[in-house]
Enzyme design. Structure first.
Site, PDB file in Angstrom:
ATOM      1  N   ASN A 150       0.898  -1.342   0.472  1.00 58.34           N
ATOM      2  CA  ASN A 150       0.232  -0.432  -0.078  1.00 58.34           C
ATOM      3  C   ASN A 150       1.222   0.990  -0.245  1.00 58.34           C
ATOM      4  O   ASN A 150       0.628   2.908  -0.523  1.00 58.34           O
ATOM      5  CB  ASN A 150      -0.584  -0.308   1.153  1.00 58.34           C
ATOM      6  CG  ASN A 150      -0.373  -0.208   2.400  1.00 58.34           C
ATOM      7  OD1 ASN A 150       0.599  -0.996   3.313  1.00 58.34           O
ATOM      8  ND2 ASN A 150      -0.764   0.610   3.520  1.00 58.34           N
ATOM      9  N   LYS A 173      12.439  -7.658   1.030  1.00 58.29           N
ATOM     10  CA  LYS A 173      11.355  -8.343   0.687  1.00 58.29           C
ATOM     11  C   LYS A 173      10.170  -7.400  -0.064  1.00 58.29           C
ATOM     12  O   LYS A 173       9.410  -7.459   0.843  1.00 58.29           O
ATOM     13  CB  LYS A 173      10.594  -8.995   1.302  1.00 58.29           C
ATOM     14  CG  LYS A 173       9.922 -10.610  -0.005  1.00 58.29           C
ATOM     15  CD  LYS A 173       8.675  -9.688  -0.118  1.00 58.29           C
ATOM     16  CE  LYS A 173       8.172 -10.927  -0.723  1.00 58.29           C
ATOM     17  NZ  LYS A 173       6.608 -10.432  -0.929  1.00 58.29           N
ATOM     18  N   GLU A 176       4.957  -8.243  -4.686  1.00 58.50           N
ATOM     19  CA  GLU A 176       6.050  -8.094  -6.241  1.00 58.50           C
ATOM     20  C   GLU A 176       4.672  -7.211  -6.435  1.00 58.50           C
ATOM     21  O   GLU A 176       4.838  -7.228  -7.798  1.00 58.50           O
ATOM     22  CB  GLU A 176       5.300  -9.789  -6.597  1.00 58.50           C
ATOM     23  CG  GLU A 176       3.648 -11.078  -5.772  1.00 58.50           C
ATOM     24  CD  GLU A 176       3.265 -10.507  -5.113  1.00 58.50           C
ATOM     25  OE1 GLU A 176       2.649 -11.523  -4.713  1.00 58.50           O
ATOM     26  OE2 GLU A 176       4.251 -10.622  -3.863  1.00 58.50           O
ATOM     27  N   GLY A 227       2.254  -6.332   7.500  1.00 59.72           N
ATOM     28  CA  GLY A 227       0.930  -7.030   6.514  1.00 59.72           C
ATOM     29  C   GLY A 227      -0.205  -7.176   7.357  1.00 59.72           C
ATOM     30  O   GLY A 227      -0.261  -6.882   8.001  1.00 59.72           O
ATOM     31  N   GLY A 228      -0.766  -7.742   6.720  1.00 61.66           N
ATOM     32  CA  GLY A 228      -2.083  -8.816   6.848  1.00 61.66           C
ATOM     33  C   GLY A 228      -1.671  -9.480   8.375  1.00 61.66           C
ATOM     34  O   GLY A 228      -0.815 -10.562   9.019  1.00 61.66           O
ATOM     35  N   GLY A 232       1.353 -12.120   9.442  1.00 59.13           N
ATOM     36  CA  GLY A 232       1.915 -12.457  10.952  1.00 59.13           C
ATOM     37  C   GLY A 232       2.151 -13.226  11.618  1.00 59.13           C
ATOM     38  O   GLY A 232       2.303 -13.432  12.131  1.00 59.13           O
ATOM     39  N   GLU A 249       3.732  -5.080  12.328  1.00 58.03           N
ATOM     40  CA  GLU A 249       2.153  -4.548  12.518  1.00 58.03           C
ATOM     41  C   GLU A 249       1.727  -5.063  11.816  1.00 58.03           C
ATOM     42  O   GLU A 249       2.099  -5.382  10.480  1.00 58.03           O
ATOM     43  CB  GLU A 249       2.483  -3.344  11.910  1.00 58.03           C
ATOM     44  CG  GLU A 249       1.333  -1.998  11.983  1.00 58.03           C
ATOM     45  CD  GLU A 249       1.545  -0.508  11.092  1.00 58.03           C
ATOM     46  OE1 GLU A 249       1.266  -0.357  10.258  1.00 58.03           O
ATOM     47  OE2 GLU A 249       2.435   0.056  11.839  1.00 58.03           O
ATOM     48  N   CYS A 283      -3.014   1.033   6.387  1.00 61.47           N
ATOM     49  CA  CYS A 283      -2.897   0.331   8.357  1.00 61.47           C
ATOM     50  C   CYS A 283      -3.799   1.399   9.035  1.00 61.47           C
ATOM     51  O   CYS A 283      -4.784   0.805   9.786  1.00 61.47           O
ATOM     52  CB  CYS A 283      -1.876  -0.219   9.288  1.00 61.47           C
ATOM     53  SG  CYS A 283      -1.344  -1.459   7.401  1.00 61.47           S
ATOM     54  N   GLU A 382     -10.921  -5.721   9.336  1.00 61.20           N
ATOM     55  CA  GLU A 382     -10.300  -4.764   8.232  1.00 61.20           C
ATOM     56  C   GLU A 382     -10.907  -4.472   6.920  1.00 61.20           C
ATOM     57  O   GLU A 382     -10.010  -5.353   6.029  1.00 61.20           O
ATOM     58  CB  GLU A 382      -8.927  -5.006   8.606  1.00 61.20           C
ATOM     59  CG  GLU A 382      -7.709  -3.484   7.999  1.00 61.20           C
ATOM     60  CD  GLU A 382      -6.274  -3.622   8.490  1.00 61.20           C
ATOM     61  OE1 GLU A 382      -6.047  -2.141   8.643  1.00 61.20           O
ATOM     62  OE2 GLU A 382      -6.434  -4.907   8.532  1.00 61.20           O
ATOM     63  N   GLU A 459       8.087   1.246  15.319  1.00 60.78           N
ATOM     64  CA  GLU A 459       8.919   2.109  13.985  1.00 60.78           C
ATOM     65  C   GLU A 459       8.824   3.371  14.465  1.00 60.78           C
ATOM     66  O   GLU A 459       7.986   3.870  14.985  1.00 60.78           O
ATOM     67  CB  GLU A 459       8.058   1.755  12.477  1.00 60.78           C
ATOM     68  CG  GLU A 459       8.332   0.098  12.541  1.00 60.78           C
ATOM     69  CD  GLU A 459       9.303  -0.502  12.333  1.00 60.78           C
ATOM     70  OE1 GLU A 459      10.213   0.304  12.153  1.00 60.78           O
ATOM     71  OE2 GLU A 459       9.626  -1.936  11.533  1.00 60.78           O
TER      72      GLU A 459
END
Length: 478
Positions: A150, A173, A176, A227-228, A232, A249, A283, A382, A459
């Protein structure tokens, strides 16, 4: 000839050892624009070997030298901003105006950590005249950074900058779906800013293959994941076997609370941006709007007026771009049927938008549902799209109860002129970041992270330095 996005390992672009590529489409048109490497576990091993070889020399550089290179990375990024904005706008669908703002924030991460690393230090601990005791922070070594689609370069910068500043090497990473901007930035960092080859590597491919390979590689000493929730959880299971440290997160369903003493015009504008920024694909989106009952109807009217002025489109100044991936586009559309099943009708929006300048792009109309209760699916899941649930509340205690009735706790908003109320409510909300009388992502200097199922670790800010270092105590008998 179709353009390719390949991995960047050891200071050079490399073909995937799998030999496989996947197609990438522009979400504004849904037409193919390039081939993207579909790397695998062998590519991860090559990147890790490159990082291990480079990390010791990078670690042993003076902090001021590492900081100088990070600041130079920011300078190059600002200098080449037009190229990066174009790449990320095409891949994500973000309007150029929005990308310009984000790119400035990306540069700030490298400027902030490039400066603060020069004053990072341990503590002297006084235990009496017979001992000299102190602490120091050592880098982990090689860190894996797994990123969402995102806001690819922004999410990358907030992990990569402190990791590099503290002497780690990084294997990043990207998704993609949105890997081009990070690959381009990594090349700039090495080839123009002076970052040693191998200190920052970028692996391009599917998370289902690369994530487990990173987590399982014994030379990877820490992973930062955004990510999701399901991804996670799976990463956490692999990490548990190795006792591998993680920063996670994992998303949110954030409550944005409007009290009856708020400036309603300002709050309506802020609440609109809270659920529509990046087409709702962030998020911390304020996707649950809690409005005090005695101002509910008046406030909703102002909100809808603001939403009605938003303009979808592919151009630089559009309010909202398309949904970045086809899978996410379909997921968001499914919530229209879910809302209808629960007896809800949209006050505005409620469908995908096509035709005219939108063509065949993956656009969703910003959508507002009223008369929502907090037990409904659209108030609990979400959605990661521009869909807002408006929930009425009676008083301060009721607002706190509803806001905290969620598995997630990433962010929250409070709109009120009563400073006592602001502090009381902020103290009771179960969320990692509280924003008052606006709704935004905060600043590079302030820590960001979640409570509950929204993850752990932080973070941004000085606190992130602790996430990318290990604390060591040294006890010397004199």
């Amino acid at each position: 000839m179709i353009e390719k996005t390949m991995s960047y390992i050891g200071g050079r672009s490399v073909e995937p050892l799998t030999g496989h590529y996947a197609s990438k489409v522009d979400p504004r048109t849904n037409l193919k624009i390039k081939d993207v490497a579909n790397s695998g576990a062998e590519d991860v091993d090559a990147a890790v070997a490159s990082a291990v070889a480079a990390q010791a020399e990078w670690r042993d550089k003076r902090p001021s030298e590492r900081g100088r290179i990070l600041v130079e990375m920011a300078r190059i990024l600002r200098q080449k901003r037009r190229d990066i904005v174009e790449i990320e706008s095409i891949e994500t669908g973000k309007p150029g105006r929005e990308m310009d703002q984000l790119l400035d924030l990306v540069a700030q991460y490298f400027e902030f950590y490039g400066g603060i690393v020069n004053v990072m230090d341990g503590d002297i601990i006084n235990v009496g005249p017979d001992y000299h005791v102190y602490t120091r922070r050592d880098p982990f070594g090689v860190i894996g950074v797994i990123l969402p689609w995102n806001a690819p370069l922004h999410q990358a910068a907030r992990a990569i900058a402190p990791a590099l500043a503290t002497g780690n090497a990084v294997i990043a990473k990207p998704s993609e779906h949105t890997s081009g901007s990070l690959v381009a930035f990594a090349k700039m960092a090495v080839e123009e800013a002076g970052l040693p080859p191998g200190v920052l590597n970028v692996i391009v491919g599917k998370g289902s293959a690369i994530g487990p390979a990173l987590a399982s590689n014994l030379d990877v000493k820490k992973i930062s994941f955004t990510g999701g929730l399901k991804a996670g959880q799976e990463l956490g299971r692999i990490a548990a076997e190795r006792i591998l440290p993680l920063t996670l997160e994992l998303g949110g369903k954030s409550a944005n609370i409007v009290f009856d003493d708020a400036d309603l015009d300002v709050a309506a504008k802020g609440a609109t941006a809270a659920f529509t920024w990046n087409s709702g694909q962030w998020c911390a989106a304020g996707s649950r709007l809690l409005v005090q009952r005695n101002i509910h109807d008046r406030f909703v009217a102002k909100l809808i007026e603001n939403v009605s002025r938003l303009r979808l489109g592919p151009d630089y100044d559009a309010s909202n771009g398309p949904i970045t991936t086809a899978a996410q586009f379909e997921k968001i559309k499914s919530f229209f049927a879910i809302a209808e099943r629960d007896g809800l009708k949209p006050a505005i929006g409620g469908r995908a938008a096509t035709g005219g300048e939108l063509g065949d792009g993956s656009y969703i109309e910003p959508t507002v549902y009223t008369n929502v209760t907090n037990d409904m699916e659209i108030a609990r899941e979400e959605i990661f799209g521009p869909i807002l649930s408006v929930i009425a509340f009676d008083d301060e205690a009721d607002a706190i109860r509803i806001a905290n009735d969620s598995e997630m706790g990433l962010a929250a908003g409070i709109w009120s002129r009563d400073i006592g109320r602001v502090h009381r409510v902020a103290g009771r909300l179960e969320a990692g970041r509280i924003v008052v009388n606006e709704y935004g992502g905060g600043f590079v200097q302030n820590p960001c992270g979640g409570f509950k199922a929204s993850g752990y670790g932080r973070e941004q800010g000085i606190d992130a330095l602790a996430e990318y270092t290990q604390l060591k105590s040294v006890i010397i008998r004199l």
